[in-house]
Design an enzyme around this catalytic site. Sequence first.
Site, PDB file in Angstrom:
ATOM      1  N   HIS A  58      11.294  -0.454   5.115  1.00  0.00           N
ATOM      2  CA  HIS A  58       9.828  -0.734   4.851  1.00  0.00           C
ATOM      3  C   HIS A  58       8.927  -0.022   5.779  1.00  0.00           C
ATOM      4  CE1 HIS A  58      11.965  -4.501   3.976  1.00  0.00           C
ATOM      5  NE2 HIS A  58      11.245  -4.373   2.808  1.00  0.00           N
ATOM      6  N   HIS A 108       3.225  -8.241   5.597  1.00  0.00           N
ATOM      7  CA  HIS A 108       4.399  -7.574   5.053  1.00  0.00           C
ATOM      8  C   HIS A 108       4.573  -6.378   6.131  1.00  0.00           C
ATOM      9  CE1 HIS A 108       7.203  -5.493   2.263  1.00  0.00           C
ATOM     10  NE2 HIS A 108       7.123  -6.825   1.876  1.00  0.00           N
ATOM     11  N   GLU A 110       5.699  -3.514   5.240  1.00  0.00           N
ATOM     12  CA  GLU A 110       5.347  -2.398   4.667  1.00  0.00           C
ATOM     13  C   GLU A 110       3.763  -2.037   4.882  1.00  0.00           C
ATOM     14  OE1 GLU A 110       4.651  -0.212   0.431  1.00  0.00           O
ATOM     15  OE2 GLU A 110       6.328  -1.711   0.488  1.00  0.00           O
ATOM     16  N   THR A 148       4.336  -1.049  -2.262  1.00  0.00           N
ATOM     17  CA  THR A 148       4.880  -0.494  -3.455  1.00  0.00           C
ATOM     18  C   THR A 148       5.831  -1.754  -4.158  1.00  0.00           C
ATOM     19  OG1 THR A 148       7.204  -0.498  -1.820  1.00  0.00           O
ATOM     20  CG2 THR A 148       5.766   1.516  -2.064  1.00  0.00           C
ATOM     21  N   SER A 206      11.447 -11.756   0.179  1.00  0.00           N
ATOM     22  CA  SER A 206      11.517 -10.327  -0.479  1.00  0.00           C
ATOM     23  C   SER A 206      10.424 -10.436  -1.403  1.00  0.00           C
ATOM     24  CB  SER A 206      12.661 -10.143  -1.288  1.00  0.00           C
ATOM     25  OG  SER A 206      12.678  -9.324  -2.555  1.00  0.00           O
ATOM     26  N   ASN A 208       9.117  -8.122  -3.828  1.00  0.00           N
ATOM     27  CA  ASN A 208       9.535  -7.978  -5.241  1.00  0.00           C
ATOM     28  C   ASN A 208      10.391  -8.908  -5.805  1.00  0.00           C
ATOM     29  OD1 ASN A 208      12.553  -6.759  -5.766  1.00  0.00           O
ATOM     30  ND2 ASN A 208      11.864  -6.355  -3.523  1.00  0.00           N
TER      31      ASN A 208
END
Length: 297
Positions: A58, A108, A110, A148, A206, A208
Amino acid sequence: MAVDSLDLALQHFGTPVYVYHEIVHNQYVVNSFREKGAVFVDSVDEVPNGSVLMFSAHGVSPAVRDQAKARDLHALDATCPLVTKVHLEAIKYAKSGYTIFLIGHEGHDEVIGTMGEAPEAIVLIEEADEVDSLEVADDSKVAVLTQTTLSVDDANRILSRLRERFPDLESPAKGDICYATQNRQDAVRELCQDVDAVVVVGSQNSSNSARLRELAAEKITKSFLVDGPQGLSLSDFSADDRVLVTAGASAPENVVQDTITWLCENFDGTVEVATVREESVHFPLPRSLRAVLPATK
Protein backbone atom coordinates in the site's frame (compact mmCIF):
# COMPACT_ATOMS: atom_id res chain seq x y z
CA MET A 1 4.52 -9.15 -6.18
CA ALA A 2 4.46 -7.98 -2.56
CA VAL A 3 3.69 -11.47 -1.27
CA ASP A 4 6.47 -13.01 -3.39
CA SER A 5 8.86 -10.29 -2.19
CA LEU A 6 8.24 -11.06 1.47
CA ASP A 7 8.59 -14.79 0.86
CA LEU A 8 11.96 -14.28 -0.86
CA ALA A 9 13.14 -11.81 1.79
CA LEU A 10 12.48 -14.36 4.54
CA GLN A 11 14.36 -17.01 2.58
CA HIS A 12 17.33 -14.74 1.89
CA PHE A 13 17.68 -12.76 5.13
CA GLY A 14 16.17 -15.24 7.57
CA THR A 15 13.94 -14.19 10.42
CA PRO A 16 12.80 -11.77 11.49
CA VAL A 17 11.90 -9.61 8.53
CA TYR A 18 9.90 -6.61 9.73
CA VAL A 19 6.99 -5.31 7.64
CA TYR A 20 5.54 -1.82 7.95
CA HIS A 21 1.79 -2.52 8.28
CA GLU A 22 0.20 -5.61 6.72
CA ILE A 23 1.95 -6.70 3.53
CA VAL A 24 -1.51 -6.95 1.92
CA HIS A 25 -4.93 -6.63 3.55
CA ASN A 26 -5.66 -10.33 3.86
CA GLN A 27 -5.68 -12.09 7.22
CA TYR A 28 -4.82 -15.53 5.82
CA VAL A 29 -1.71 -14.12 4.13
CA VAL A 30 -0.68 -12.07 7.17
CA ASN A 31 -1.11 -14.98 9.61
CA SER A 32 0.80 -17.31 7.29
CA PHE A 33 3.73 -14.90 7.23
CA ARG A 34 3.64 -14.48 11.00
CA GLU A 35 4.12 -18.24 11.27
CA LYS A 36 7.12 -17.97 8.93
CA GLY A 37 8.77 -15.27 11.06
CA ALA A 38 7.59 -11.96 9.61
CA VAL A 39 6.93 -9.24 12.20
CA PHE A 40 4.30 -6.65 11.31
CA VAL A 41 4.75 -3.22 12.90
CA ASP A 42 2.83 0.04 12.93
CA SER A 43 5.83 2.23 13.69
CA VAL A 44 9.42 2.30 12.46
CA ASP A 45 10.42 2.80 16.11
CA GLU A 46 9.45 -0.83 16.74
CA VAL A 47 12.18 -2.06 14.38
CA PRO A 48 15.68 -2.61 15.84
CA ASN A 49 18.45 -0.58 14.23
CA GLY A 50 20.05 -2.28 11.26
CA SER A 51 17.17 -4.71 10.67
CA VAL A 52 15.41 -5.60 7.42
CA LEU A 53 12.17 -3.66 6.93
CA MET A 54 9.75 -4.15 4.04
CA PHE A 55 7.23 -1.51 3.02
CA SER A 56 3.84 -3.04 2.23
CA ALA A 57 1.98 -3.07 -1.09
CA HIS A 58 0.00 0.00 0.00
CA GLY A 59 3.03 2.29 0.09
CA VAL A 60 4.41 4.68 2.71
CA SER A 61 4.99 8.39 3.10
CA PRO A 62 8.42 10.05 2.67
CA ALA A 63 8.52 10.54 6.45
CA VAL A 64 8.48 6.76 6.99
CA ARG A 65 11.29 6.32 4.47
CA ASP A 66 13.32 8.97 6.28
CA GLN A 67 12.72 7.27 9.63
CA ALA A 68 13.92 3.96 8.20
CA LYS A 69 17.05 5.60 6.83
CA ALA A 70 17.75 7.28 10.17
CA ARG A 71 17.64 3.90 11.92
CA ASP A 72 19.99 2.38 9.33
CA LEU A 73 17.38 -0.14 8.26
CA HIS A 74 17.73 -2.30 5.17
CA ALA A 75 14.53 -1.08 3.50
CA LEU A 76 12.82 -3.20 0.83
CA ASP A 77 10.01 -1.45 -1.01
CA ALA A 78 7.14 -3.74 -2.06
CA THR A 79 4.80 -0.87 -2.92
CA CYS A 80 2.45 -1.76 -5.77
CA PRO A 81 3.58 0.13 -8.92
CA LEU A 82 0.02 1.37 -9.38
CA VAL A 83 0.21 3.03 -5.95
CA THR A 84 3.64 4.44 -6.78
CA LYS A 85 2.05 5.98 -9.90
CA VAL A 86 -0.41 7.89 -7.69
CA HIS A 87 2.43 9.09 -5.43
CA LEU A 88 4.36 10.42 -8.43
CA GLU A 89 1.25 12.16 -9.74
CA ALA A 90 0.77 13.84 -6.35
CA ILE A 91 4.37 15.06 -6.35
CA LYS A 92 4.05 16.40 -9.91
CA TYR A 93 0.84 18.34 -9.28
CA ALA A 94 2.05 19.70 -5.94
CA LYS A 95 5.28 21.01 -7.47
CA SER A 96 3.20 22.83 -10.09
CA GLY A 97 1.16 24.59 -7.41
CA TYR A 98 -2.08 22.61 -7.78
CA THR A 99 -4.60 21.82 -5.09
CA ILE A 100 -5.04 18.04 -5.26
CA PHE A 101 -8.33 16.33 -4.45
CA LEU A 102 -7.69 12.75 -3.35
CA ILE A 103 -10.77 10.52 -3.51
CA GLY A 104 -10.31 7.84 -0.86
CA HIS A 105 -10.97 6.53 2.63
CA GLU A 106 -9.49 8.33 5.62
CA GLY A 107 -7.06 6.15 7.57
CA HIS A 108 -6.40 3.67 4.77
CA ASP A 109 -2.68 2.87 4.49
CA GLU A 110 -2.60 3.91 0.84
CA VAL A 111 -4.26 7.26 1.52
CA ILE A 112 -1.90 8.02 4.41
CA GLY A 113 1.12 7.30 2.21
CA THR A 114 -0.14 9.37 -0.72
CA MET A 115 -1.09 12.37 1.43
CA GLY A 116 2.35 12.22 3.01
CA GLU A 117 3.90 13.16 -0.36
CA ALA A 118 2.35 16.65 -0.30
CA PRO A 119 0.21 17.14 2.82
CA GLU A 120 -0.08 20.89 2.30
CA ALA A 121 -1.54 20.43 -1.19
CA ILE A 122 -3.89 17.43 -0.83
CA VAL A 123 -7.53 17.51 0.25
CA LEU A 124 -9.15 14.14 1.00
CA ILE A 125 -12.70 13.58 -0.25
CA GLU A 126 -14.74 10.58 0.89
CA GLU A 127 -18.27 11.54 -0.18
CA ALA A 128 -19.76 13.47 -3.12
CA ASP A 129 -21.60 15.78 -0.71
CA GLU A 130 -18.27 17.19 0.47
CA VAL A 131 -17.57 18.75 -2.93
CA ASP A 132 -19.96 21.71 -2.57
CA SER A 133 -18.13 23.09 0.47
CA LEU A 134 -14.61 22.86 -0.98
CA GLU A 135 -12.59 26.05 -1.05
CA VAL A 136 -9.33 26.42 -2.99
CA ALA A 137 -6.92 29.27 -3.66
CA ASP A 138 -7.20 28.98 -7.45
CA ASP A 139 -10.10 27.20 -9.19
CA SER A 140 -8.03 26.93 -12.36
CA LYS A 141 -5.25 24.90 -10.71
CA VAL A 142 -6.98 21.83 -9.30
CA ALA A 143 -6.34 18.14 -9.94
CA VAL A 144 -7.87 14.87 -8.80
CA LEU A 145 -6.31 11.52 -7.82
CA THR A 146 -7.94 8.33 -6.58
CA GLN A 147 -7.15 5.60 -4.09
CA THR A 148 -6.51 2.55 -6.27
CA THR A 149 -8.92 0.17 -4.49
CA LEU A 150 -12.14 2.19 -4.58
CA SER A 151 -15.50 1.31 -6.06
CA VAL A 152 -15.45 2.60 -9.63
CA ASP A 153 -19.06 3.76 -9.31
CA ASP A 154 -18.42 5.63 -6.04
CA ALA A 155 -15.32 7.31 -7.43
CA ASN A 156 -17.15 8.36 -10.59
CA ARG A 157 -19.97 9.94 -8.57
CA ILE A 158 -17.47 12.11 -6.71
CA LEU A 159 -15.50 12.82 -9.88
CA SER A 160 -18.64 14.00 -11.68
CA ARG A 161 -19.43 16.46 -8.88
CA LEU A 162 -15.85 17.73 -8.93
CA ARG A 163 -15.95 18.32 -12.69
CA GLU A 164 -19.23 20.25 -12.34
CA ARG A 165 -17.76 22.43 -9.60
CA PHE A 166 -14.30 22.84 -11.13
CA PRO A 167 -14.43 22.88 -14.97
CA ASP A 168 -10.63 23.15 -15.20
CA LEU A 169 -10.07 20.03 -13.09
CA GLU A 170 -7.08 18.00 -14.28
CA SER A 171 -6.59 14.26 -13.90
CA PRO A 172 -4.00 11.71 -15.03
CA ALA A 173 -4.35 10.48 -18.61
CA LYS A 174 -4.94 6.99 -17.25
CA GLY A 175 -7.22 6.44 -14.25
CA ASP A 176 -5.81 5.51 -10.86
CA ILE A 177 -8.14 2.65 -9.89
CA CYS A 178 -6.28 -0.67 -10.01
CA TYR A 179 -7.03 -2.88 -13.03
CA ALA A 180 -7.53 -5.89 -10.72
CA THR A 181 -10.02 -3.94 -8.61
CA GLN A 182 -11.93 -2.70 -11.66
CA ASN A 183 -11.97 -6.10 -13.39
CA ARG A 184 -13.45 -7.80 -10.33
CA GLN A 185 -16.09 -5.11 -9.94
CA ASP A 186 -17.03 -5.45 -13.61
CA ALA A 187 -17.28 -9.22 -13.21
CA VAL A 188 -19.53 -9.00 -10.14
CA ARG A 189 -21.73 -6.42 -11.85
CA GLU A 190 -22.15 -8.69 -14.88
CA LEU A 191 -22.38 -12.10 -13.21
CA CYS A 192 -24.59 -11.33 -10.23
CA GLN A 193 -27.56 -10.81 -12.54
CA ASP A 194 -28.42 -14.53 -12.51
CA VAL A 195 -27.44 -15.72 -9.03
CA ASP A 196 -29.10 -16.07 -5.62
CA ALA A 197 -26.06 -15.44 -3.43
CA VAL A 198 -22.58 -13.91 -3.68
CA VAL A 199 -19.53 -14.92 -1.67
CA VAL A 200 -16.53 -12.59 -1.74
CA VAL A 201 -13.36 -14.20 -0.38
CA GLY A 202 -11.35 -11.47 1.32
CA SER A 203 -10.75 -9.76 4.63
CA GLN A 204 -12.92 -7.12 6.30
CA ASN A 205 -10.11 -4.54 6.20
CA SER A 206 -9.55 -5.06 2.47
CA SER A 207 -10.97 -2.02 0.71
CA ASN A 208 -11.36 -3.68 -2.68
CA SER A 209 -12.97 -6.79 -1.12
CA ALA A 210 -15.45 -4.68 0.83
CA ARG A 211 -16.38 -2.79 -2.34
CA LEU A 212 -17.12 -6.10 -4.10
CA ARG A 213 -19.54 -7.16 -1.37
CA GLU A 214 -21.20 -3.73 -1.37
CA LEU A 215 -21.60 -3.88 -5.13
CA ALA A 216 -23.16 -7.34 -4.92
CA ALA A 217 -25.43 -6.31 -2.05
CA GLU A 218 -27.03 -3.66 -4.26
CA LYS A 219 -28.67 -6.51 -6.18
CA ILE A 220 -28.34 -9.67 -4.07
CA THR A 221 -29.56 -9.82 -0.47
CA LYS A 222 -27.40 -12.82 0.39
CA SER A 223 -23.94 -11.28 -0.07
CA PHE A 224 -21.05 -12.31 2.17
CA LEU A 225 -17.45 -11.17 2.73
CA VAL A 226 -15.45 -13.96 4.38
CA ASP A 227 -11.81 -14.86 4.98
CA GLY A 228 -12.59 -18.41 3.89
CA PRO A 229 -15.14 -21.21 4.31
CA GLN A 230 -14.95 -20.87 8.10
CA GLY A 231 -16.86 -17.63 7.73
CA LEU A 232 -19.86 -19.33 6.09
CA SER A 233 -22.77 -21.19 7.67
CA LEU A 234 -25.04 -23.88 6.22
CA SER A 235 -28.00 -21.66 7.08
CA ASP A 236 -26.68 -18.97 4.72
CA PHE A 237 -27.77 -20.93 1.64
CA SER A 238 -30.57 -23.01 0.20
CA ALA A 239 -29.85 -26.24 -1.65
CA ASP A 240 -30.98 -24.79 -4.97
CA ASP A 241 -29.07 -21.50 -4.69
CA ARG A 242 -26.90 -20.42 -7.59
CA VAL A 243 -23.84 -18.90 -5.89
CA LEU A 244 -21.29 -16.52 -7.38
CA VAL A 245 -17.85 -16.86 -5.76
CA THR A 246 -15.31 -14.10 -6.34
CA ALA A 247 -12.35 -12.74 -4.38
CA GLY A 248 -10.46 -9.63 -3.43
CA ALA A 249 -7.26 -8.87 -5.31
CA SER A 250 -4.98 -10.26 -2.58
CA ALA A 251 -6.97 -13.38 -1.62
CA PRO A 252 -4.87 -16.55 -2.10
CA GLU A 253 -6.17 -18.95 -4.74
CA ASN A 254 -6.07 -21.91 -2.33
CA VAL A 255 -8.50 -20.14 0.02
CA VAL A 256 -10.84 -19.41 -2.90
CA GLN A 257 -10.74 -23.09 -3.88
CA ASP A 258 -11.34 -24.19 -0.27
CA THR A 259 -14.46 -22.01 -0.23
CA ILE A 260 -15.73 -23.51 -3.49
CA THR A 261 -15.03 -27.01 -2.16
CA TRP A 262 -17.00 -26.27 1.03
CA LEU A 263 -20.01 -25.19 -1.01
CA CYS A 264 -19.82 -28.20 -3.32
CA GLU A 265 -19.43 -30.74 -0.52
CA ASN A 266 -22.20 -29.31 1.66
CA PHE A 267 -24.75 -28.72 -1.10
CA ASP A 268 -23.74 -31.29 -3.72
CA GLY A 269 -22.84 -28.39 -5.95
CA THR A 270 -21.27 -28.21 -9.39
CA VAL A 271 -18.85 -25.58 -10.62
CA GLU A 272 -19.13 -23.39 -13.68
CA VAL A 273 -16.19 -21.08 -14.41
CA ALA A 274 -17.12 -17.73 -15.92
CA THR A 275 -14.42 -15.50 -17.38
CA VAL A 276 -15.19 -11.84 -17.88
CA ARG A 277 -11.66 -10.57 -18.50
CA GLU A 278 -8.21 -12.15 -18.71
CA GLU A 279 -5.36 -10.62 -16.69
CA SER A 280 -1.75 -10.84 -17.81
CA VAL A 281 -0.08 -7.99 -15.92
CA HIS A 282 3.16 -8.89 -14.14
CA PHE A 283 5.11 -6.61 -11.82
CA PRO A 284 8.84 -7.23 -11.26
CA LEU A 285 10.28 -7.66 -7.78
CA PRO A 286 11.46 -4.45 -6.08
CA ARG A 287 14.84 -3.24 -7.31
CA SER A 288 16.18 -3.26 -3.74
CA LEU A 289 15.34 -6.96 -3.46
CA ARG A 290 16.59 -7.89 -6.92
CA ALA A 291 19.94 -6.34 -6.00
CA VAL A 292 20.56 -8.98 -3.31
CA LEU A 293 19.03 -11.94 -5.16
CA PRO A 294 21.33 -12.60 -8.16
CA ALA A 295 19.04 -15.29 -9.57
CA THR A 296 16.23 -12.74 -9.97
CA LYS A 297 18.20 -10.05 -11.81
